[in-house]
Scaffold this motif. Structure first.
Motif, short mmCIF file in Angstrom:
data_model
loop_
_atom_site.label_atom_id
_atom_site.label_comp_id
_atom_site.label_asym_id
_atom_site.label_seq_id
_atom_site.Cartn_x
_atom_site.Cartn_y
_atom_site.Cartn_z
N ASP A 10 0.92 -1.05 0.02
CA ASP A 10 -0.27 0.24 0.04
C ASP A 10 1.08 1.24 0.05
OD1 ASP A 10 0.99 -0.49 2.47
OD2 ASP A 10 -0.76 -0.54 3.38
N GLN A 24 -10.10 9.18 10.69
CA GLN A 24 -9.92 8.92 9.31
C GLN A 24 -9.54 8.20 8.26
OE1 GLN A 24 -8.03 12.92 7.81
NE2 GLN A 24 -8.77 12.62 5.43
N HIS A 25 -9.73 7.29 8.05
CA HIS A 25 -8.90 5.71 6.89
C HIS A 25 -8.94 6.42 6.09
CE1 HIS A 25 -10.64 3.68 11.11
NE2 HIS A 25 -12.15 4.60 11.00
N GLU A 26 -7.68 6.42 5.23
CA GLU A 26 -7.24 5.68 4.49
C GLU A 26 -6.12 4.85 4.10
OE1 GLU A 26 -4.71 9.30 3.69
OE2 GLU A 26 -6.04 11.07 3.88
#
Lengths: 663, 136
Positions: free
Chosen positions: A77, A545-547
């Motif tokens: 990722d 905040q999900h990334e």
């Protein structure tokens, strides 16, 4: 496929040995076909290294985790930019990157100087450097080593290195470091061939200046990265590895100045050769410090046996340079002598003493822990206070010198003439000292500010005088046009002054952000507010905040000036310092939020938080106020513009033995 | 010749001034660096600023983000000597990953008051840094 990479580096090593042997022997026997063979061998090294680099890049981007290097520094990722920057994030990759830059420079030299009579010897010396780096890549830090069973995912790149400044910092630094190999090779070749005039200086001027600009950029980017990413509001800590980049910068800066004397007057020949050799030595020494683990450093690679190899190579560099300088000393006699104490030459001499003083103090403080342990058994370290106490006054001297420089003539200046020139800038400096001192009550700070104002005043004064002279010949030109023509005609001089201006702007930023920095640590519950440095900061709560690959927890702060508006009014800014939880790291990474206010920065850090019920719901923040810190980056841009202007402007260098009046 | 002598004298005066500056600053700011084994055998005054390195005992790490206050223990290689360290600042990122910690500060009886921490991470190019107001 990775085996092809290993094959390429091994072949590159063998070809570099062949190139060195063919060029050295060919130059000695004046055998054109051998020399030609050597050139083609160096071309081959370039293609092999280019292939190996392209292959490593491909393996990184295709995330081939069977390669140890890829598995160690990337993960599935990781964004593409940082996957590419992983090329130079680790030991083996960064050495390959170094060798790649050297290879590119080498083919450039072979092409640009193809008619140069010294080229065989120059390229033999460069081939010697190639042997060293390809040897490391082939036998010691092999970028293409593989796992028998590839892991499913890589370890990921350290979050601290995932920053645009960090992606660019190593390449610019290396472009600078490696660039000094070229003037070094030219200087040594001139000595070997007993041609000790200033020809090598003229021919390599472009390399010296570009390398210096890259080195400057690399150092500033490193500071900027530390400032943004390390989260303590500092940009320079006199860490051994920072010093390692600073040392060649100092000697290179001394060199840039002292070569002007050799070009103008044929003096200081030995000195210049020694300076470029020292600069080259420090570029390798810096790499040695980083790679060997001999010093405690925040940046150090793990301890490795590379150190011994670097020491041997450094030893060879020293013996080679010292031997050549000593055996050729009779060729390096000065063609002129100092004609007066009050001359530009003297100010350059003082400049060199100061820069070498800076280099010596920095070198001494950096290696003292090693020395003291070797000699007495006790390890004694010196911290930032030592470097600050010694280097700050020397830098102050450098700044004052920058102010005197434009006012003092070549060859000889009478005290009266110098006094007349000094009058206006000197008075401006004194008045500003009084003003600063009345306001801050701090002697050192006021002195530093006033010296900077003095430099600016003396440069502007020089502009004014020269523009007036020009306008008396060309009365039809408006002032801006006259100044532009002036700058174009003497681009080296005015490029240099622009660099000085940038340095002074930077110096003001450094002094201000150190002397007037404010900081505080506060614990706030949602809805609570704190007053700091003329601002009210109200904490609203934590947002998640999900990334991909990470979760960001940011503490929201509403900021407004404390003398402005009621608590309910709309906030001026919203700041979000955060903790970032990367999937590949077992501890959160602190992401600061910085708000620029003019030249100052409001710097906020989320130190910790809890999101439980009532009493357990709070966050701890650290706030810093950094006055003038942006001047450091702005000064840097001015330095780059000045450097490029000096390099690409149309102005011709001052011819030897011309008088000031005729130029 | 006289001019040359003047230049030399001037240069020597500047060099001497620089050396004087270096020597005085050096004696003021040098910090002894000890390993834990050495520390055990020495008598160190609480006023002497020193630097100490040891292995981080991971279970010992306690962190209170509200103050902030970090407490941990370091030990020597054969775990025969331990030292408690306290650090009144934000826990550095990657602290828990580190194996060796270098602390600079003052020895107060049985515990060490650190104002600066340097972390060494295993096997990788990993820059880590933490500084406090007292450190620079």
């Amino acid at each position: 496929m990775p085996q092809l990479g290993s094959l390429a580096t091994t072949l590159a090593f063998l070809t570099a040995v062949l190139a060195f042997a063919a060029l050295a022997w060919g130059a000695y026997r004046k055998d054109r076909s051998l020399i030609h063979l050597g050139y083609r061998a160096l071309d081959t090294v370039f293609f092999l290294v280019l292939f190996a680099s392209a292959l490593l890049l491909f393996l990184l981007v295709s995330r081939d985790f069977s390669v140890r290097y890829v598995a160690d520094y990337t993960s599935r990722d990781l964004p593409l930019l940082y996957t590419i920057s992983a090329f130079w994030a680790g030991q083996a990759g960064s050495l390959l990157f170094w060798e790649l830059i050297l290879s590119i420079y080498t083919v450039l030299v072979l092409w640009l100087y193809r008619k140069h009579p010294h080229l065989p010897v120059i390229s033999a010396i460069i081939a010697g450097v190639h042997i060293f780096f390809t040897l490391l890549l082939t036998f010691l830090t092999r970028p293409f080593d593989t796992f028998p069973f590839p892991p499913p995912d890589g370890a990921g790149l350290n979050p601290l290195l995932q920053d645009p400044a960090m992606a660019l910092h190593p390449p610019t630094l290396y472009l600078g470091y490696v660039g000094f190999t070229i003037p070094f090779a030219f200087a040594m070749a001139a000595l070997i061939l007993r041609k000790a005039d200033a020809e090598w200086i003229r021919r390599t001027r472009v390399w010296t200046i570009i390398s210096w600009l890259f080195l400057t950029t690399g150092i500033v980017l490193g500071g900027q990265w530390a400032y943004i990413e390390l989260g303590w509001g500092g940009y320079w800590a006199w860490d051994p590895v920072e010093n390692a980049a600073f040392l060649p910068w100092l000697t290179a800066t001394a060199f840039l100045h002292s070569v002007m004397i050799q070009q103008a007057k044929g003096m200081l020949k030995t000195w210049n050769i020694a300076l470029i050799a020292l600069t080259f030595f420090f570029t390798i020494f810096g790499t040695f410090l980083t790679r060997s683990g001999v010093v405690q450093s925040v940046h150090a690679f793990a301890e490795s046996n590379l150190g011994t190899y670097f020491l041997v190579f450094l030893g060879i560099v020293v013996i080679f340079s010292v031997y050549l300088i000593l055996t050729r000393s009779h060729l390096l006699k000065s063609e002129a002598s100092f004609e007066g104490i009050l001359a530009k030459e003297t100010s350059f001499l003082v400049n060199n003493i100061l820069f070498l003083g800076l280099a010596f103090a920095t070198f001494w403080g950096t290696i003292f822990p090693i020395l003291s342990e070797a000699v007495t058994g006790n390890k004694v370290t010196v911290g930032p206070p030592f470097f600050n106490q010694v280097n700050a006054p020397i830098f102050l001297g450098v700044i004052i010198l920058m102010g005197i420089c434009p006012l003092i003539a070549w060859r000889r200046s009478s005290p009266g003439k110098l006094g007349r020139n000094l009058l206006v800038p000197g008075i401006v400096g004194l008045i500003s000292f009084a003003a600063f001192f009345l306001q801050t009550h701090r002697f050192g700070v006021s002195l530093a500010y006033a010296s900077s104002v003095f430099v600016i005043a003396s440069i502007l004064y020089d502009f004014a005088i020269e523009a007036k002279v020009r306008r008396s010949f060309h009365p039809e030109e408006p002032v801006p046009q006259a100044i532009w023509h002036l700058m174009r005609a003497r681009s080296r001089k005015y490029g240099g002054y622009l660099v000085h201006l940038g340095v002074v702007i930077m110096a003001i930023g450094i002094v201000a952000s150190n002397a007037f920095k404010q900081e505080t640590t506060v614990k706030l519950e949602p809805g609570e507010q704190a007053e700091f440095a003329g601002f009210v900061l109200r904490y609203k709560g934590i947002e998640f905040q999900h990334e991909p690959g990470k979760v960001i927890a940011s503490g929201t702060l509403e900021v407004q000036p404390s003398d402005h508006g009621s608590p309910s009014s709309v906030p001026l800014w919203v700041l979000r310092p955060a903790k970032v939880f990367y999937r590949t790291a077992d501890q959160p990474h602190t992401e600061v939020d910085i708000r620029r206010i003019g030249v100052d920065d409001l710097y906020t850090i989320l130190a910790g938080y809890q999101t439980g019920s009532d009493k357990e719901n709070f966050a701890t923040f650290k706030f810093l106020y950094m006055p003038g810190v942006n001047l450091i980056w702005w000064g840097f841009y001015v330095i780059i513009i000045g450097g490029l202007f000096a390099l690409f402007g149309k102005g011709k260098p001052r011819k030897r033995k011309t008088r000031r009046a005729t130029s | 010749m006289k001019k040359k002598t003047q230049i030399w004298v001037g240069a020597l005066v500047i060099v001497a001034a620089l050396l004087f500056l270096m020597v005085t600053s050096f004696t003021q700011s040098s910090v002894y660096y000890y390993t834990l084994d050495e520390l055990a055998t020495l008598d160190i005054s609480p006023q002497q600023r020193i630097r100490v390195s040891g292995q981080l005992v991971k279970e010992s790490v306690k962190y209170d983000p509200t103050k902030p206050l970090l407490e941990f223990t370091i030990q020597n290689s054969d775990s025969t000597y331990r030292l408690n360290v306290i650090y009144h600042d934000v826990m550095p990122d990657n602290f828990l990953k580190s194996e060796e910690v270098v602390a600079t500060g003052y020895l107060q009886g049985t515990r060490f008051e650190a104002d600066q921490l340097l972390i060494k991470c295993p096997s990788k190019y990993e820059p880590e840094e933490t500084e406090t107001a007292g450190g620079s």
